[in-house]
Scaffold this motif. Structure first.
Motif, mmCIF file in Angstrom:
data_model
loop_
_atom_site.group_PDB
_atom_site.id
_atom_site.type_symbol
_atom_site.label_atom_id
_atom_site.label_comp_id
_atom_site.label_asym_id
_atom_site.label_seq_id
_atom_site.Cartn_x
_atom_site.Cartn_y
_atom_site.Cartn_z
ATOM 1 N N LEU A 108 0.811 -0.913 0.189
ATOM 2 C CA LEU A 108 -0.206 -0.029 0.087
ATOM 3 C C LEU A 108 0.850 1.112 -0.140
ATOM 4 C CD1 LEU A 108 -3.195 0.534 0.233
ATOM 5 C CD2 LEU A 108 -2.821 0.796 2.784
ATOM 6 N N PHE A 109 2.048 1.300 0.888
ATOM 7 C CA PHE A 109 2.697 2.435 0.693
ATOM 8 C C PHE A 109 3.430 2.568 -0.271
ATOM 9 C CE2 PHE A 109 0.742 2.786 5.118
ATOM 10 C CZ PHE A 109 0.477 4.190 5.350
ATOM 11 N N PHE A 110 4.199 1.486 -0.737
ATOM 12 C CA PHE A 110 4.878 1.644 -1.885
ATOM 13 C C PHE A 110 4.105 2.079 -3.164
ATOM 14 C CE2 PHE A 110 6.115 -0.668 -6.084
ATOM 15 C CZ PHE A 110 7.255 -0.091 -6.101
ATOM 16 N N LEU A 111 2.817 1.847 -3.423
ATOM 17 C CA LEU A 111 1.974 2.566 -4.131
ATOM 18 C C LEU A 111 1.683 3.790 -3.915
ATOM 19 C CD1 LEU A 111 -0.689 -0.275 -4.939
ATOM 20 C CD2 LEU A 111 1.285 0.309 -6.350
ATOM 21 N N TYR A 112 1.555 4.369 -2.870
ATOM 22 C CA TYR A 112 1.471 5.749 -2.303
ATOM 23 C C TYR A 112 2.779 6.621 -2.945
ATOM 24 C CZ TYR A 112 -2.362 4.939 0.994
ATOM 25 O OH TYR A 112 -3.539 4.613 1.557
ATOM 26 N N GLY A 113 4.026 5.875 -2.657
ATOM 27 C CA GLY A 113 5.314 6.588 -3.062
ATOM 28 C C GLY A 113 5.205 6.550 -4.557
ATOM 29 N N ALA A 114 5.069 5.402 -5.263
ATOM 30 C CA ALA A 114 5.039 5.464 -6.621
ATOM 31 C C ALA A 114 3.857 6.486 -7.395
ATOM 32 C CB ALA A 114 4.549 3.909 -7.339
ATOM 33 N N ARG A 115 3.094 6.766 -6.844
ATOM 34 C CA ARG A 115 1.956 8.045 -7.297
ATOM 35 C C ARG A 115 2.244 9.246 -7.171
ATOM 36 N NH1 ARG A 115 -2.174 4.457 -4.518
ATOM 37 N NH2 ARG A 115 -2.930 2.792 -5.951
ATOM 38 N N LEU A 116 2.954 9.657 -5.807
ATOM 39 C CA LEU A 116 3.200 11.056 -5.465
ATOM 40 C C LEU A 116 4.221 11.590 -6.371
ATOM 41 C CD1 LEU A 116 2.559 13.410 -3.600
ATOM 42 C CD2 LEU A 116 4.534 12.452 -2.118
ATOM 43 N N GLN B 113 8.054 -0.884 7.640
ATOM 44 C CA GLN B 113 6.642 -1.298 7.104
ATOM 45 C C GLN B 113 6.109 -0.187 6.211
ATOM 46 O OE1 GLN B 113 5.034 -3.979 10.547
ATOM 47 N NE2 GLN B 113 3.564 -3.847 8.928
ATOM 48 N N LEU B 114 6.435 1.164 6.452
ATOM 49 C CA LEU B 114 5.674 2.197 5.824
ATOM 50 C C LEU B 114 6.498 3.033 5.148
ATOM 51 C CD1 LEU B 114 3.165 3.386 8.678
ATOM 52 C CD2 LEU B 114 2.885 1.570 7.039
ATOM 53 N N LEU B 115 7.786 3.620 5.786
ATOM 54 C CA LEU B 115 8.515 4.523 5.186
ATOM 55 C C LEU B 115 9.339 4.018 4.398
ATOM 56 C CD1 LEU B 115 9.393 7.333 5.265
ATOM 57 C CD2 LEU B 115 11.056 7.036 7.048
ATOM 58 N N ALA B 116 10.128 2.824 4.466
ATOM 59 C CA ALA B 116 11.028 2.147 3.580
ATOM 60 C C ALA B 116 10.306 1.787 2.393
ATOM 61 C CB ALA B 116 11.395 0.808 3.977
ATOM 62 N N PRO B 117 9.115 1.437 2.213
ATOM 63 C CA PRO B 117 8.348 0.876 0.863
ATOM 64 C C PRO B 117 7.781 2.255 0.362
ATOM 65 C CG PRO B 117 7.435 -0.403 2.696
ATOM 66 C CD PRO B 117 8.188 0.640 3.310
ATOM 67 N N PHE B 118 7.369 3.286 1.154
ATOM 68 C CA PHE B 118 7.176 4.622 0.280
ATOM 69 C C PHE B 118 8.373 5.111 -0.322
ATOM 70 C CE2 PHE B 118 6.990 9.204 0.657
ATOM 71 C CZ PHE B 118 5.763 9.535 -0.061
ATOM 72 N N LEU B 119 9.475 5.225 0.154
ATOM 73 C CA LEU B 119 10.684 5.851 -0.427
ATOM 74 C C LEU B 119 11.096 4.838 -1.465
ATOM 75 C CD1 LEU B 119 12.826 6.717 2.633
ATOM 76 C CD2 LEU B 119 11.454 8.362 1.477
ATOM 77 N N ALA B 120 10.968 3.504 -1.578
ATOM 78 C CA ALA B 120 11.123 2.840 -2.693
ATOM 79 C C ALA B 120 10.275 2.960 -3.845
ATOM 80 C CB ALA B 120 11.264 1.246 -2.147
ATOM 81 N N GLY B 121 8.809 3.262 -3.552
ATOM 82 C CA GLY B 121 8.168 3.810 -4.528
ATOM 83 C C GLY B 121 8.687 5.007 -5.179
ATOM 84 N N GLN B 122 8.854 6.110 -4.612
ATOM 85 C CA GLN B 122 9.639 7.371 -4.887
ATOM 86 C C GLN B 122 10.749 7.017 -5.742
ATOM 87 O OE1 GLN B 122 8.942 10.933 -3.932
ATOM 88 N NE2 GLN B 122 7.374 9.987 -4.869
ATOM 89 N N VAL B 123 11.636 6.295 -5.263
ATOM 90 C CA VAL B 123 12.893 6.010 -6.345
ATOM 91 C C VAL B 123 12.575 5.358 -7.550
ATOM 92 C CG1 VAL B 123 15.086 4.720 -6.166
ATOM 93 C CG2 VAL B 123 14.442 5.906 -4.083
#
Length: 346
Positions: free
Chosen positions: A50-58, A175-185
């Motif tokens: 979920l948070f990976f997709l948040y990062g990929a969308r922003l 669980q939250l920050l690392a997947p989000f940052l991965a999505g951004q990268v």
């Protein structure tokens, strides 16, 4: 004089119906033993996705472009992460007469989560507010909330039943920050795919949250936490949340006026600054509260539906106001365009 039309119906969120159905399923058929272990593991993976997709969308570029309207964004962030928590702390005086301690912890937690994105944009658009600012404000709030919500929870909830510790913050980071940052990268490579399959991935988002809710409420049923909540306590919780929402709606509207914001910006501040995100709050609560998550998310689920119903009525009434010719000092970025009530995300 043109008479205001009443909305034909109040917005009962279909997804909330699914959430309540998931709660009912967990009450009747809670996961136990091996099934509980599988459910817990799947829930952890779903939260990371979920948070990976948040990062990929922003879009980082769009977020940086929105910084030019910094006064509005700081006002929304102050409402979300300063005023809301202050009111949550003030509600401590209602324990134990009106609220039990677990319900109060859930209420305090709801005041710590970020603002919504989709519904803030939708209501801002219906009311003819500053839609580009609403997009940026919601994105900033979600981004800040990934770090601010766990830190505020650790500071304000502490060890009072929430189980917060250094390990909890490590879990949040993993669980939250690392997947989000991965999505951004990885957004540079997968952003187009995510945008093209937005509808399908939206189902993945919602399915992940349903799994998180089932796991959390199953643990609560197995441990018997629901025997601690009476109908009178639930009624008291609803009254407290109604007062909380009314106070924030008034503060955001008249406070923005006192800060000399124009009409369109005041609309954006009211809708973005008075709302709380169910989509962000549910997975965060699952990580932060563990077995106590079922009671922790109950106030957030109730507040979510209440804010939708009330803000829908306000948005329709604001849409009837005659707008001044020149009210906002900063023009929106033309790339965003003007959304309408028919094409905004639900």
């Amino acid at each position: 004089m043109k008479r205001l039309r009443r909305p034909s119906r109040l917005p009962i969120d279909p997804y909330l119906v699914l959430l309540l159905g998931t709660v009912g399923l967990a009450a009747l058929f809670p996961a136990r033993g091996t099934a509980a272990d599988v459910s817990s593991g799947a829930s952890t993976a779903a939260i990371a996705l979920l948070f990976f997709l948040y990062g990929a969308r922003l879009s980082t570029r769009e977020a940086l472009d929105g910084l030019r309207h910094w006064r509005l964004h700081l006002t929304v962030l102050a409402c979300t992460f300063l005023i809301f928590p202050a009111l949550g702390l003030a509600a401590r005086g209602l324990v134990p007469v009106v609220l039990t301690h677990p319900l109060y912890q859930g209420l305090l937690f709801l005041t710590l989560v970020p603002s919504t994105v989709q519904s803030s944009i939708a209501f801002t658009s219906i009311a003819r507010g500053n839609v580009p600012a609403a997009i940026c404000a919601g994105s900033f709030s979600s981004l800040v909330g990934i770090v601010a919500t766990p830190l505020l929870a650790a500071a304000l909830l502490g060890g009072g039943g929430g189980g917060f510790s250094g390990d909890s913050l490590v879990q949040i980071a993993l669980q939250l920050l690392a997947p989000f940052l991965a999505g951004q990268v990885l957004r540079h490579w997968i952003g187009g795919f995510v945008a093209r399959h937005k509808k399908v991935l939206g189902y993945v988002d919602r399915g992940s949250i349903l799994l998180v809710v089932y796991t959390a409420f199953s643990e609560g049923v197995v441990q018997g936490v629901w025997h601690r909540v009476s109908p009178a306590r639930l009624g008291g919780l609803l009254v407290v949340e109604a007062v909380l929402l009314a106070v924030m709606l008034l503060l955001t509207w008249y406070g923005a006026k006192a800060l000399h914001f124009g009409r369109e910006d005041r609309i954006t501040i009211q809708f973005a600054g008075s709302k709380k995100s169910l989509a962000s709050g549910l997975p965060m609560a699952s990580v932060l509260f563990g077995a106590h998550a079922s009671l922790a998310v109950l106030p957030l689920m109730l507040f979510h539906q209440m804010q939708l119903m009330v803000c829908a009525v306000i948005a329709r009434r604001r849409a009837q106001d005659p707008p001044p010719e020149r009210d906002r000092p900063v023009d929106p970025d033309p790339r965003y365009g003007r959304l309408t009530g028919d094409n905004v995300p639900s």
